[in-house]
Structures are given as structure tokens and as C-alpha cells.
Enzyme design. Structure first.
Site, mmCIF file in Angstrom:
data_model
loop_
_atom_site.group_PDB
_atom_site.id
_atom_site.type_symbol
_atom_site.label_atom_id
_atom_site.label_comp_id
_atom_site.label_asym_id
_atom_site.label_seq_id
_atom_site.Cartn_x
_atom_site.Cartn_y
_atom_site.Cartn_z
ATOM 1 N N SER A 55 0.846 -1.187 0.000
ATOM 2 C CA SER A 55 0.000 0.000 0.000
ATOM 3 C C SER A 55 0.889 1.247 0.000
ATOM 4 C CB SER A 55 -0.912 -0.009 1.222
ATOM 5 O OG SER A 55 -1.855 -1.051 1.104
ATOM 6 N N GLY A 56 0.253 2.406 -0.115
ATOM 7 C CA GLY A 56 1.014 3.650 -0.134
ATOM 8 C C GLY A 56 1.293 4.151 -1.539
ATOM 9 N N HIS A 57 0.811 3.411 -2.545
ATOM 10 C CA HIS A 57 0.994 3.837 -3.937
ATOM 11 C C HIS A 57 -0.329 4.268 -4.552
ATOM 12 C CE1 HIS A 57 4.869 2.035 -3.462
ATOM 13 N NE2 HIS A 57 4.385 0.820 -3.329
ATOM 14 N N LYS A 105 4.586 -6.570 -9.959
ATOM 15 C CA LYS A 105 5.711 -5.655 -10.110
ATOM 16 C C LYS A 105 6.981 -6.391 -9.667
ATOM 17 C CE LYS A 105 4.059 -2.192 -7.560
ATOM 18 N NZ LYS A 105 2.870 -2.904 -7.040
ATOM 19 N N ASP A 110 7.402 -9.183 -3.819
ATOM 20 C CA ASP A 110 6.186 -9.411 -4.596
ATOM 21 C C ASP A 110 6.302 -10.698 -5.395
ATOM 22 O OD1 ASP A 110 6.498 -6.473 -4.047
ATOM 23 O OD2 ASP A 110 4.489 -6.431 -4.925
ATOM 24 N N HIS A 216 9.298 2.958 -3.503
ATOM 25 C CA HIS A 216 9.244 2.609 -2.086
ATOM 26 C C HIS A 216 10.197 3.449 -1.281
ATOM 27 C CE1 HIS A 216 8.000 -1.032 -4.234
ATOM 28 N NE2 HIS A 216 7.132 -1.120 -3.282
#
Ligand SMILES: Nc1ncnc2c1ncn2[C@@H]1O[C@H](COP(=O)(O)OP(=O)(O)O)[C@@H](O)[C@H]1O
Ligand SMILES: Nc1ncnc2c1ncn2[C@@H]1O[C@H](COP(=O)(O)OP(=O)(O)O)[C@@H](O)[C@H]1O
Ligand SMILES: [Mg+2]
Ligand SMILES: [Mg+2]
Ligand SMILES: [Mg+2]
Ligand SMILES: [Mg+2]
Lengths: 330, 203, 330, 203
Positions: A55-57, A105, A110, A216
Site C-alpha cells: 500500500s502507499g501507492h 511488479k 512481490d 518505495h
């Protein structure tokens, strides 16, 4: 750390509650394991499109769930890959009988989590890696290039192909074609703070910027003195243009992305220079996208992605899409 | 060996070292390794009951890490504990020799998942020397002594990652700039093996 | 000051060049005087909808130009009202013979510049003031309430009414109805820096926030210690709810806006609490909008707007809109 | 009186005091008054030719400010210069009396546009005392002396805005918090009238 949050550990789950409250008609949110799915899914006979990541994107990936794009998104903790149980449940939730595409990605975490999920899935799963970041050396001695801006384009185009009823192998091939024909590079003016960490991921002096940043807050390619926007754009475009290589006469999609903390007005200053340089090189910008689509929390900065277009990609790009973050043709 | 006690001790030391692990990861990664590990071990400590058969408990730990840590560390530590569980299956009273075999299996599982070799500046640089030390000590030492030898080797291995150039994971993006920093994953491995030795000591 | 700009004095004009390059099919950009108009305008027989204000609030207003919303937007210098010559030229450019509505945020500068333009215009012009900010005391001893979040809603609904062929007086009446039924309040976690000023407009300590902030970095109602998101939402909602007053059974549109530097994930945490509180009060959220729509450059913070709905407003809200920042039904 | 010389002098002093005006405006407004005024006077100085009839030149200044300053100051200073132009129309050699009448007209124009009264903590608090001082000095003094008296009164008026509570413009949003700060618009008015007196002095 100044953030509009309650509990740093509850950021993702509370945001999911907000998303569920805001979009009950179009999205179905599962909390444990966490995923965001199309409310009207699974669509019988359609290839399911799954993506996910830390998260955070935002809006990536949850903001791209909807008709013509993703069937489901798996949000991890902030900047941390989601886990195989999420991906497994999400795969099952969107399995319409035609298999599921995993858009991954290229980050070690991931890749390994998605791999584990794919191994365990009973559905037919094909995974496509996105690795468009020219800031990173692509060699057998590294984890390979990171997936950045092209992810949005892969998700849109694979989503359109799936919506059009194309089979899994074709959808996967199209997704790979987008990745192979896309190149990106980003930069940061400021760092960002992961809520559950509480301090900025890196420090940049008032007169410094980081070139070749990932999404990131990983350190980038080099740290240099602050420069005017035009010079920054030139710095980002050079490796992008020479890597594919793009050449005069090529038709491209130009995607100017904000890292989250950069005002839209600045992104258009960036786009201005992108258009100038591509014009000088004889590249024809047939489609474009300007805005905050794949971000790094409140980081100030930008990334540029170029995708070499052909008729089929243009047609799939233009196809209707109905998500909270990208919407046209509906 | 009470796996629950180990996991609780591991959770405690990770919590304590959380910020340092985050900082190590911020230097050459994305700064979340401490947070990831703390989250995972907190969940694991809650789910593992004292007294359960070691293999079952280790498997639960592995599955819990797999579904709570995320990132690179999640599948790797997940594989590690599931690998350990495999090595301890059907053994009621595991001695140093059994543990050595289990650590071999666990290390192999991590390498299968992550494809890292020693020298790539990853947790493998702590695991491989620990595995070798445990095997070396297994013949003539108590379980506690053997585990302590493994923990010490892991610690040395972690420290020895400082001059290495990262070839796997997020740190590899940095190229030359990854040199001069200790790998966070190798560091957390050393902490966990130290907690293992200390737990064995108490028993 | 860290910004993706070249020359602080050229921010607006270079961004306009970027906008012109990015959206040639849908937008027509005039540089001197500066305005952004629908490429397919003026629309014969349709009321023209004009808005404008200082730049730095993007996507407001230029991002809302297009079918179903604004015909033209006049961007001023950053955080500074545009000038009458812009408004005059823009009024003329979108005059389709049915008159032009000026949507004016209630700031002394905007009001006076728009007044001057309206006095000089040969077209029939009606002006509507937006003044929804409950943070500001509305008395004859002040300049009155500021126009903030409701501006987006006024522009959408007036635009839909004009698109539907309604006459100027009705369009203006609808715009006023939206303003009268909407209340907003905002807060900032961080300040922002106007490019041509070069230093932050105000200073906030690491543990402070400013409540009742305007969209220009004007000091707010009070400066208090940082609080969790839920408490902040409660602080913003209380004056909004009691001012109209909203009451149980009311149907509302809830608009959670980001000030520019706040990640989307946090806005959903804000929305979560808004939905909770309104639910407890018996208000029914029939429509919502979550995102960065009226911003203050890179300021971190949020504003909440509630609009009391009726069937007509819902229908106009739902009507097709095709702009770069809001798009649906097309 | 060479309007072009005044405007150049005004542009110079505004440029010099730009940051202070921005800071004054940041305290009780949005921090752009210095930037706005500098932008406007730079444009005006470029557009006004030396030797043009005063009324024409002043009108050009007013129109230029109107289309370049923006914000509250744009229409107000626009009205001010257009008002001055009205008062000096058809006068070839304006004396203190003519200037006093022109400043009356200009002040009225500002008040018509902005609806501010003395005491509201705006530029009117510099303009009104300047207007009165110029009228008072006009009978017995040279143009230069009279304008100096006006400039001094404007300066005092600007300083006297510090304890006032703002009732107009952006500063009014602050309520009580506007007290204790000098109004930026009143400050720029004082600077411009000081530049006017100094220009008259040189001639
Ligand atoms: N391919 C790999 N094999 C073994 N260990 C790896 C590999 N990739 C990364 N690691 C380990 O994972 C650690 C980082 O974990 P973490 O920060 O939790 O995940 P992420 O990098 O996804 O943020 C590294 O310090 C390294 O020890
Ligand atoms: N109604 C008004 N009448 C007279 N002067 C005003 C009025 N409103 C504002 N001002 C003046 O304008 C100044 C602010 O100008 P400026 O900062 O350039 O515009 P803005 O407030 O739009 O940013 C104030 O300091 C005040 O002197
Ligand atoms: Mg991570
Ligand atoms: Mg990490
Ligand atoms: Mg202003
Ligand atoms: Mg101002």
C-alpha cells in the site's frame, strides 16, 4: 510524522473501511484476507485480472479496480508486498472460469509471494512481471528492473483485453508486450514516511534530489544538486529514450506521474518539457496521462513512462474503463 | 525445545531491535524490515501454543509468517520455518543432530525460494554459516551448545555482510552503494538464532 | 523551496503550455490573457460557465473545463485572483448567446476583479459567490465566508444545468442553491510554498496543526496539537453539521478533499470517519467524492464539504461530465 | 511631475521591499502582496513612457496594474491610479492643489471599489490621512513639500494599523489574531507615496 491517521498499524485496514464505505456500489472489500474486488464480479467467462503490491501507492492498485481494468487488487502493508493468502483468496474471488492473470511488479518480495500463491492456486494462473524501471541495472547479478509506471499501463491494457473476452494466453501476451515496450524513470525531491516506521525513509538536503528513485523510497541511482524542471526531465528521458530504443517516427503514450506530494501544476510543467523533447526527437505522442497514479505516499517527485504504441495497444488503451481513478468511455 | 517459547523470545527481541532493523533496511532497502518482522512474530507468538509438537508449531509459525510478514522476508522466513518443521516431523525429542538436519532443510528451502547464494548479501549469509556450525558442533555437544555455536556463526555471518555488494532483493538496486551496510535480513536471522539458543538454554 | 519548476515567475504560463500540449483535442488554451476553454466552445444557445481564481489549487479550475462543467477557467498567478482582462476575454470566448455565469469564490480580490470584469462585459453576466467555509465568521464586519470545497460542487451542478439547456437565471439559481446548502471546513498538517515567494506561507511545528485553514495558506481558526484522524474529522464536522443545520434524515453529498500533499490512503481514513459520524447522526450519504480536487499546492491536510441534496441536485450531479479531473457518464 | 519616473521609483522600492511586504502579508494574509505589487509595477514601469501627459500615463499605470497585479491589490491600485488620472486630466502643470483634488478622487475610487472605511486595517488607513495631509498642506506649500506631508501621513497611517482588527480583505478572516500586525497594503501605499514625494523632489 504528520499524517491523517489513527493507528500507524491500522492505516491499511482503516483505509479499506473508507473505500468500502465510499464505493459500495462498485467495489466489494474483503478485510481478512484483504482485497478490493469488482462488486459485479466474478464475470463468467472473462479472464480475471489481479494485481497487488504494497500500500502507499494509491490509487494503484485499488483505484484501478472496475470494468475494463482490474477485477481485484491485493493491498499489502504500506510499501510491503501482500501475502499469498490474500492473492489466493482474491484469485478465487475473481475466477470466472477463464483463468486469472497476476500482474506482478518486479520486486523480490512481490515475486516470491505471488509465486507462492500461484503454486497453491487451483485456478489456472498466469503471472506477468512488470519491470520497466531503467534506473536499475538489468543484469543477472541483480533482482532485475523494478516495476514502476508501466504497471498502470499494463493493468489498463490487460484489463481491456480481458473485458473484450480475449483468452488468458492472449491477455498475458498483451500485458508482456506493454511491459516490453514501456520504459520509466523517476526522481524524488523529498522523502516519505512509512506510517509504521515513523521516520523518513531517507534524508535529502534542501538542495538535493534523488534521481532514479523507486516507488518505495528506495535510494535511487544518484543524488545530485537540485535543478530546474526542464533539466530534470532531460535527465529522466535520456535513459528511457536510449534504452528501448525509441526512434523517430515512433508513436508513444507519454505518462507523467506524480509521486504523491507534487502539485498537478508542476506535473504539467514536466509534461511541457516531455512534449518538447519528444517533438524534437520526432516521436509522436498519441496518448498521454498526467497525474498521480502510482505514488509513494507524500513523496514529492515525478516519474516519466513512455510506451511505444501500435494500433492494437491504442485501441485497448481507449477502450472503456470505469474505476475510481481512471474512467472514460462509460 | 519449546517452539512457543522461542517464538515469544524472537518476537521480543525483534520488537526491541525493530528500529535498528528498519534503519539497516532504510540504508539499503525500503526501511520496513523491522516492522515486517515484528508484525509477523507478534502474530506467530499469538497463534502458537506452548506444548504443541515442535513440527506442528513450526509449521504454524511458517504459515503465519507467510500470511503476515509480506515483502521478501515473508516467503523466506515462511519457507524457513516450514523447512524446519519438515526436519523435525515425527521426532519427539530432537537432539542437536536432528536440529542440524532440520536447519539444513530450512536453509535449502530459503535458497530454493530466494535463489540467493552465500555472498549475495542476504539472510543466506547468516543461515549458511549457522547451518554449518550446527552440523559441526552436533556430534560432540549438547543441543544448547550446538545452537549457540550456530547463533554465533550467524552473528559473524551477518556482520560479514557489511563489505558485500548486494545481488539479491531490493538492496541489489543500489549496486556499489550497497557496500558498507549490514544486511537487515541476515541481522534478523542472527537475532532469531540467538533467541533459539537462549531458549534451549533455559530448558 | 523544492519544486519541479523552471522559473518561479513562469509557473503558471509553463503549466498552461503543458496543459495545451496534453489536451489539444478537448481544451483550447489562451496565453495572453490566460484562460483554458473547451475546445468545442462556445456552444450555441448554451449558458457559458466561467470560473477562475488563483493558481495552485489544481485541478480547480482548469481541470473542470469540459462538457457538463466549465466552459472556461481563468487562472491567476499562484494564490492570486486573476485579472479582469482575463475574465473579459474568457467571457467573450464562451458566450454562446445565452449569457455567461461567473462562479466566484468569495475572496476580496476575486470579488473585486470579477466585479470589474462584469461591469465591462458586453455579454449578459450573472455572478454567483461561493462562500461555504464555516471556519470563517460570517458577519458584516468581515469579508464574509471564503469559498472552498463547495466550488467544485457548484461548478459541476451549474455546468450540468447549463449543458441541459437551462437559462441563465435558472443556472444561477441552482448554483446559489448549491452554495446555500453546502458547508465546508479544512485543516492543514503542513504549510505550502508559493513559488514566487519562495518560503512557506506559515510555519507549523512537528506536533501542531492548523484548523480552519483556507485554500491559500491563510492562517486558520486555531492552531492546536496534532490529533488522530478521527478526532480531526470530528473537529471539522461539528461546525459544518451545526451550521446549516443538517438534521437526521437529510440526504447529503460528502466530499473529502485533499489539500494536495496528503496521500489518498489517508483521505479514505478520513472518509471512513465521516461515514461513521454521519451514520450516527442519521444522515444519508447518497453521493460522495474523495480525492484532491481543490488543493493548496503541496499542503498536507484535508477539507470536508457536505451538501444537502434533493432529487434535482442528485440528477445534476449524476449528469455526464467530461473533464480531465472529473469524468463520468460519457 | 514625471509619472514614469515615479513609477520607476515605485517599482524599485517595491522590489526592494518585496520580501518585507510578503512577510507582512504572510502574517495576516496569504503572503503574496510583495510579489503581486512587484509584478504589477514592473509591468507598469515597462509600459509608461517618460514625457507622456500625466493623466494618460496614470491611466496606463492603472490599467496595467488592473491586468497584472490580481488579488485584492490589483483592482484597488488600478482604481487608485485611474482615479488620479481623472483628477489630473486636462491639467498641463499640476500644482499641489490639483494633486490634492486628484488624491481625493483616487481615495474615493479605492473606497468605492473596496468598501473599506478608515480603521478597517487596509490601505485606506494610509490613503485617507495622506489625502487629508495633502489638502492641508496644499495652500501654503510647494508641490514637493505637500507630497512629502502626504507621504509622512501615509507612513504614520500605515504604522497605526498595527493595533487594529482587520474588517476587510483576507486579514479579516483572522479576527482577533489580525491585531498586532501592520497591514501590507497600507505599507505599500506609504512606500508609493514616499516614492512620489521623492520624485517630485528631484524635479
Ligand atoms: N532472494 C533473496 N534470498 C534471500 N534473502 C533475501 C532475498 N531477497 C531479500 N532477502 C532478504 O530480505 C531482506 C529484506 O526483507 P524486507 O525488508 O522485510 O523485505 P522487502 O525487501 O520486500 O522490503 C534482506 O535484507 C535480505 O536479507
Ligand atoms: N476591501 C478592501 N479595501 C481596501 N483595501 C483592501 C481591501 N481588501 C484588501 N485590501 C488591501 O489589500 C491588501 C492585500 O493585498 P494582496 O495581498 O495583494 O491581495 P490578496 O489579499 O488578494 O492576496 C491588504 O493588506 C489591504 O491593505
Ligand atoms: Mg518492503
Ligand atoms: Mg524492506
Ligand atoms: Mg493573494
Ligand atoms: Mg495577499
Amino acid at each position: 510524522m504528520k499524517k491523517l491517521i489513527n493507528d500507524p498499524e491500522a492505516v491499511v485496514s482503516e483505509a479499506l473501511e473508507g473505500i468500502a464505505a465510499a464505493h459500495p456500489d462498485t467495489l466489494r472489500v474483503s478485510f481478512d484476507p484483504a482485497y478490493i474486488a469488482r462488486a459485479d464480479g466474478p464475470v463468467r467467462g472473462k479472464v480475471g485480472i489481479l494485481s497487488g503490491g504494497g500500500s502507499g501507492h494509491e490509487p494503484l492498485h485499488g483505484g484501478f479496480v472496475g470494468r475494463g481494468m482490474l477485477d481485484v487488487a491485493c493491498p499489502g502493508a504500506v510499501f510491503t508486498s501482500p501475502t499469498p493468502d490474500q492473492m489466493l483468496a482474491a484469485t478465487q474471488a475473481v475466477d470466472g472460469g477463464a483463468g486469472v492473470l497476476h500482474i506482478v511488479k518486479n520486486y523480490t518480495g512481490d515475486v516470491m509471494n505471488f509465486e507462492t500463491a500461484a503454486e497453491l492456486a487451483e485456478t489456472e494462473v498466469v503471472s506477468v512481471l512488470v519491470d520497466d524501471d531503467v534506473a536499475v541495472q538489468d543484469s543477472t547479478y541483480t533482482a532485475g528492473r523494478r516495476g514502476v509506471g508501466a504497471t498502470v499501463l499494463v493493468e489498463k491494457i490487460a484489463g481491456a483485453a480481458a473485458e473484450a473476452g480475449r483468452p488468458l494466453a492472449e491477455v498475458a501476451a498483451l500485458a508482456r508486450r506493454v511491459d516490453e515496450n514501456a520504459r520509466s524513470m523517476g526522481m524524488a525531491l523529498t522523502s516519505c514516511t512509512v506510517p509504521h516506521v515513523g521516520t523518513p525513509t531517507f534524508e535529502l538536503a534542501e538542495d538535493e534530489m534523488e534521481i532514479g528513485i523507486g516507488i518505495h523510497g528506495e535510494p535511487g541511482r544518484e543524488r545530485v544538486e537540485l535543478e530546474p524542471a526542464d533539466k530534470i526531465v532531460d535527465r529522466l528521458l535520456e535513459p528511457i529514450l536510449s534504452d528501448l530504443p525509441f526512434s523517430s517516427g515512433d508513436r508513444v503514450l507519454a505518462f507523467v506521474n506524480g509521486m504523491g506530494g507534487t502539485p498537478l501544476i508542476e506535473l504539467y510543467i514536466v509534461y511541457r518539457r516531455v512534449a518538447q523533447v519528444l517533438g524534437e526527437r520526432g516521436l509522436k505522442i498519441e496518448r498521454n496521462l498526467v497525474g498521480n497514479f502510482i505514488t509513494s505516499l507524500e513523496m514529492a517527485g515525478t516519474s516519466i513512462t513512455l510506451l511505444k504504441l501500435d494500433d492494437e495497444l491504442v485501441q485497448l488503451w481507449d477502450a472503456p474503463v470505469d474505476t475510481t481513478a481512471l474512467r472514460w468511455g462509460v | 525445545m519449546d517452539v512457543a517459547a522461542w517464538v515469544r523470545a524472537g518476537a521480543a527481541v525483534l520488537e526491541q531491535e525493530r528500529d535498528r532493523l528498519n534503519r539497516l533496511d532504510a540504508d539499503i532497502g525500503d526501511g520496513d524490515h523491522g516492522a515486517n518482522m515484528t508484525r509477523g512474530f507478534k502474530a506467530a507468538a499469538e497463534r502458537v501454543a506452548s506444548g504443541a509438537p515442535a513440527a506442528d508449531a513450526l509449521r504454524t509459525v511458517g504459515m503465519t509468517l507467510l500470511s503476515t510478514v509480506g515483502g521478501a522476508a515473508g516467503p523466506l522466513y515462511g519457507s524457513f520455518f516450514i523447512g524446519l518443521a519438515g526436519g523435525l516431523r515425527d521426532v519427539s525429542d530432537a537432539d542437536a543432530d536432528v536440529w542440524a538436519t532440520a536447519l539444513e532443510a530450512a536453509t535449502a528451502a530459503v535458497q530454493r525460494r530466494g535463489k540467493a547464494e552465500p555472498g549475495d548479501k542476504t539472510m543466506v549469509d547468516a543461515l549458511v554459516p549457522a547451518r554449518d556450525a550446527l552440523r559441526g558442533a552436533a556430534a560432540g555437544a549438547s543441543l544448547q551448545e550446538a545452537l549457540q555455536a550456530a547463533a554465533d556463526a550467524a552473528q559473524k555471518g551477518a556482520e560479514a555482510t557489511v563489505p558485500l555488494l548486494a545481488r539479491k532483493g531490493r538492496a541489489s538496486y543500489l549496486g556499489e552503494r550497497s557496500i558498507g551496510h549490514q544486511d537487515p535480513g541476515a541481522t534478523s536471522t542472527a537475532l532469531l538464532l540467538q533467541a533459539l539458543a537462549a531458549t534451549a538454554d533455559e530448558q
